[in-house]
Design an enzyme around this catalytic site. Structure first.
Site, short mmCIF file in Angstrom:
data_model
loop_
_atom_site.label_atom_id
_atom_site.label_comp_id
_atom_site.label_asym_id
_atom_site.label_seq_id
_atom_site.Cartn_x
_atom_site.Cartn_y
_atom_site.Cartn_z
N CYS A 83 39.91 47.48 35.47
CA CYS A 83 41.25 46.91 35.43
C CYS A 83 41.25 45.61 34.63
CB CYS A 83 41.83 46.76 36.83
SG CYS A 83 43.62 46.47 36.82
N HIS A 197 41.63 52.20 38.44
CA HIS A 197 40.78 51.75 39.55
C HIS A 197 39.96 52.94 40.06
CE1 HIS A 197 42.30 47.65 40.33
NE2 HIS A 197 43.43 48.11 39.81
N GLU A 199 37.79 52.92 42.36
CA GLU A 199 37.66 52.79 43.82
C GLU A 199 38.90 53.26 44.56
OE1 GLU A 199 39.69 48.96 42.64
OE2 GLU A 199 38.28 50.39 41.76
#
Length: 217
Positions: A83, A197, A199
């Site tokens: 990001c 992202h 995650e």
């Protein structure tokens, strides 16, 4: 294998740490220590927030940027920016004025335009389409193997209001669409940045991190 997850006050460290562990990393050091970074096998730079604030936070830690440059640019350690961690690779960002970035990947971080049904910021699931910068072709499924080994065709979670406008097409590794076609990933050599992202991207994100951990640039 030691992963240095850079702690400079601007990343969702717990989520990224947990995702790296879930992807198979067994030694993730959450650190701002230049000595740890200088010895790490791989480096991950997360980032959440405004470009200038993130760059200032990174630069404020004595010796950290220099250690990253020695290990990544000088010695070739695989690097992943996430990001805003990807955006900091640029020459400059235009959020709240113009601010210098790391300058590892040529380009400028610019604001998305609103209108035509597109909202600001860009938030939610969107396509990640591998891109062959040399030919200028988006990689459909049957061609995806010809593109970057860490990236695959799929959907990931994005949350950003600014996008990376790369100076060189050859350094765009994947694209997505939100009012404009924009770089979902950039990189060269041992450097990789993803705008999405991992995650937060469930199975697609974990698979991306698994490939990063296995990547031998």
């Amino acid at each position: 294998m030691t992963i240095a997850l850079i702690d400079y006050g601007a990343g969702n460290l717990r989520s990224v740490h947990n995702a790296l562990v879930a992807a198979g990393a067994d030694n993730v050091a959450v650190t701002a220590d230049p000595d740890v970074v200088a010895k790490a096998d791989r480096i991950v730079l997360p980032g959440v927030g405004a470009f200038a604030a993130c760059m200032n936070g990174l630069s404020a830690i004595d010796g950290l940027v220099e250690a990253m440059e020695r290990r990544v640019l000088g010695q070739g350690a695989p690097f992943l920016g996430i990001c805003v961690g990807m955006q900091l690779l640029a020459d400059a960002g235009e959020e709240h004025g113009r601010h210098e970035g790391l300058g590892w990947i040529g380009g400028t971080v610019r604001r998305f335009e609103e209108g035509f049904g597109y909202r600001f910021p860009h938030m939610g699931w969107n396509d990640v389409i591998p891109f062959d910068g040399k030919s200028g072709k988006l990689a459909v499924e049957e061609l995806a193997g010809e593109c970057h080994p860490v990236l695959a065709l799929g959907e990931a979670y994005f949350l950003h209001g600014y996008y990376f406008e790369a100076a060189r097409q050859s350094e765009i590794l994947a694209m997505s669409d939100h009012s404009v076609m924009f770089a979902a990933a950039v990189g060269r050599d041992n450097i990789l940045g993803v705008q999405f992202h991992p995650e937060k991207s469930q199975a697609y994100g974990l698979a991306t991190l698994e490939r990063f951990l296995a990547w031998r640039p």
